[in-house]
Design a protein around this motif. Structure first.
Motif, PDB file in Angstrom:
ATOM      1  N   ALA A   1       0.817  -1.209   0.000  1.00  0.00           N
ATOM      2  CA  ALA A   1       0.000   0.000   0.000  1.00  0.00           C
ATOM      3  C   ALA A   1       0.854   1.263   0.000  1.00  0.00           C
ATOM      4  O   ALA A   1       0.610   2.202  -0.761  1.00  0.00           O
ATOM      5  CB  ALA A   1      -0.936  -0.012   1.202  1.00  0.00           C
ATOM      6  N   LEU A   2       1.889   1.284   0.848  1.00  0.00           N
ATOM      7  CA  LEU A   2       2.744   2.466   0.926  1.00  0.00           C
ATOM      8  C   LEU A   2       3.538   2.662  -0.348  1.00  0.00           C
ATOM      9  O   LEU A   2       3.767   3.796  -0.782  1.00  0.00           O
ATOM     10  CB  LEU A   2       3.689   2.346   2.127  1.00  0.00           C
ATOM     11  N   HIS A   3       3.954   1.572  -0.964  1.00  0.00           N
ATOM     12  CA  HIS A   3       4.714   1.650  -2.217  1.00  0.00           C
ATOM     13  C   HIS A   3       3.862   2.231  -3.342  1.00  0.00           C
ATOM     14  O   HIS A   3       4.404   2.795  -4.302  1.00  0.00           O
ATOM     15  CB  HIS A   3       5.218   0.266  -2.602  1.00  0.00           C
TER      16      HIS A   3
ATOM     17  N   PRO B   1       8.034  -4.659  15.788  1.00  0.00           N
ATOM     18  CA  PRO B   1       6.865  -3.946  15.295  1.00  0.00           C
ATOM     19  C   PRO B   1       7.038  -3.562  13.832  1.00  0.00           C
ATOM     20  O   PRO B   1       8.141  -3.503  13.306  1.00  0.00           O
ATOM     21  CB  PRO B   1       6.826  -2.687  16.184  1.00  0.00           C
ATOM     22  N   ILE B   2       5.903  -3.347  13.180  1.00  0.00           N
ATOM     23  CA  ILE B   2       5.942  -2.942  11.777  1.00  0.00           C
ATOM     24  C   ILE B   2       6.629  -1.584  11.659  1.00  0.00           C
ATOM     25  O   ILE B   2       6.268  -0.623  12.342  1.00  0.00           O
ATOM     26  CB  ILE B   2       4.512  -2.853  11.219  1.00  0.00           C
ATOM     27  N   LEU B   3       7.607  -1.501  10.787  1.00  0.00           N
ATOM     28  CA  LEU B   3       8.341  -0.262  10.561  1.00  0.00           C
ATOM     29  C   LEU B   3       7.959   0.286   9.198  1.00  0.00           C
ATOM     30  O   LEU B   3       8.109  -0.394   8.191  1.00  0.00           O
ATOM     31  CB  LEU B   3       9.852  -0.528  10.614  1.00  0.00           C
ATOM     32  N   PHE B   4       7.444   1.481   9.167  1.00  0.00           N
ATOM     33  CA  PHE B   4       7.190   2.074   7.858  1.00  0.00           C
ATOM     34  C   PHE B   4       7.083   3.592   7.979  1.00  0.00           C
ATOM     35  O   PHE B   4       6.857   4.144   9.047  1.00  0.00           O
ATOM     36  CB  PHE B   4       5.940   1.488   7.190  1.00  0.00           C
ATOM     37  N   ALA B   5       7.259   4.230   6.843  1.00  0.00           N
ATOM     38  CA  ALA B   5       7.149   5.683   6.732  1.00  0.00           C
ATOM     39  C   ALA B   5       6.496   5.990   5.397  1.00  0.00           C
ATOM     40  O   ALA B   5       6.543   5.187   4.469  1.00  0.00           O
ATOM     41  CB  ALA B   5       8.521   6.340   6.837  1.00  0.00           C
ATOM     42  N   SER B   6       5.877   7.136   5.291  1.00  0.00           N
ATOM     43  CA  SER B   6       5.189   7.484   4.054  1.00  0.00           C
ATOM     44  C   SER B   6       5.065   8.989   3.921  1.00  0.00           C
ATOM     45  O   SER B   6       4.781   9.694   4.892  1.00  0.00           O
ATOM     46  CB  SER B   6       3.794   6.849   4.036  1.00  0.00           C
ATOM     47  N   GLU B   7       5.249   9.459   2.702  1.00  0.00           N
ATOM     48  CA  GLU B   7       5.046  10.871   2.394  1.00  0.00           C
ATOM     49  C   GLU B   7       3.620  11.129   1.926  1.00  0.00           C
ATOM     50  O   GLU B   7       3.163  12.269   1.924  1.00  0.00           O
ATOM     51  CB  GLU B   7       6.028  11.301   1.295  1.00  0.00           C
TER      52      GLU B   7
END
Length: 395
Positions: A117-119, A138-144
């Protein structure tokens, strides 16, 4: 043969139509004609519900073994769907719901879906799961791109990861999370990675007992719901600090009065309080009064009758206390969880005596609720007309 006008519509309109249908029905449109065959590959709203999948495939969810088998088929379905989606299509919203008490989802599969989804530039992400994140990283993610995020733990509690980074997130809703982890036991500001956060909702979270700090320069709406029935009413339940210079609306529902060591919201306009405990907790009335005074600059105040029941526990104290809302222009009383038909006059005086002289003040009271001088158990007078009693209060 009648002309198929719907199939002649542009892809954008057809995809918008498909977005209002169940994802399984959207896939089934591929058999209609060549025109529809590959349309579902470009869907931008991907909503996966385990219960809907089970109903569509006639799969059982009524026991642990059956639910786990259905869950595996559901995961395979999602993986197959994502592998056939158009990689060039941006995702507007992505919802993943394993909404069954018998299903515990695996972190690797969740991460796979989240990364997908983030991609693809997802703007709204919703995860409704039952899993134990403290058993693995834990799930690691970042998004602009992400602007809305909902994380819900179903009948379970998990640690809130401290490594999120969403610089453009506007809305955050959390349910069933601890604000600490086995990695960072001193987590104090869990929302520091959301500089543009405007709306924050916390349900069944440990925010009050962990003394976390909420510093949100753009926050406008804050909602805290702490209605877990098993809560220890004698445990200290305080937030450390709320600093939100643009906050205009605050809502709280809970068994205990809300407590915060330091607050700063000069732009506050509306507050809603529902404190509904039904056991005798020493000092709860004083805490409730203190809670109201912390939000004293509000102009619109909404209180449940249950909250007033807590306040009235110490009538002598509130009669000597100043009104908590000197700037109030509107007071709305609403029914709560308990059957309450009377409000003490001293409580109404405490709330309104400094405000009713304002020409712009308005008050709403539920139908059938009377203002009385004493509890019915202490007086034979019964209920009285609300307007008459209010007039007598200020003669």
């Amino acid at each position: 043969m009648e002309e198929d006008r719907i199939s002649q519509l542009p892809d954008e309109i057809l995809l918008q139509i498909l977005s209002f249908t169940d994802i399984h029905e959207a896939i089934q449109t591929s058999i209609l004609s060549r025109r529809w065959k590959n349309l579902w590959h470009s869907l931008s709203d991907l909503h996966f519900h385990l219960t809907r999948f089970a109903a569509h495939t006639h799969s059982p969810l009524n026991n642990y073994k059956a639910a786990q088998a259905t869950s595996h088929h559901f995961s395979d379905f999602i993986s197959h769907f994502l592998s056939h989606s158009d990689n060039a299509t941006s995702i507007r919203s992505f919802l993943l719901s394993f909404d069954s008490l018998f299903v515990r989802t695996s972190a690797p599969f969740i991460e796979k879906c989240v990364y997908y989804a983030l991609h693809h530039g997802v703007q709204s992400l919703s995860l409704r799961l039952r899993t134990y994140y403290y058993h693995h990283e834990p799930i690691l993610f970042a998004s602009e791109s992400l602007q809305e995020l909902e994380l819900t733990q179903i009948k379970n509690t998990a640690y809130f990861p401290s490594c999120f980074s969403f610089p453009h997130l506007k809305t955050l809703c959390l349910q069933g999370y601890y604000f600490t982890s086995h990695i960072d036991t001193d987590l104090k500001e869990p929302f520091s990675g959301f500089p543009e956060l405007e709306k924050l909702t916390l349900r069944h979270c440990s925010c009050i007992v962990s003394r976390i700090v909420v510093k949100a320069p753009s926050l406008r709406f804050l909602e805290i719901i702490d209605d877990t029935e098993s809560v220890n009413l004698h445990q200290e339940r305080r937030m450390g600090e709320i600093s939100a210079p643009l906050l205009t609306c605050f809502r709280y529902e809970g068994l205990c009065a809300f407590e915060c060591l330091k607050v700063d919201f000069p732009m506050l306009e509306e507050v809603y309080f529902d404190v509904y405990r039904r056991v005798n907790v020493r000092g709860m009335d004083l805490r409730c009064v203190s809670m109201l005074h912390q939000f004293g600059n509000a102009t619109t105040v909404v209180l449940t009758l249950d909250t007033l029941e807590v306040i009235k526990s110490d009538g002598d104290f509130i009669e000597q206390s100043p009104s908590p809302f000197p700037n109030m222009k509107r007071l709305k009383l609403i029914k709560g969880r308990w059957d309450i038909s009377t409000v003490l006059q001293c409580v109404m005086s405490y709330l309104t005596v400094k405000t009713l002289h304002c020409d712009s003040f308005t008050m709403e009271v539920p139908h059938g609720v009377d203002v009385v001088e004493h509890n019915l158990s202490d007086s034979d007078d019964g209920g009285a007309d609300l307007l008459q009693l209010l007039q007598r209060m200020f003669e």
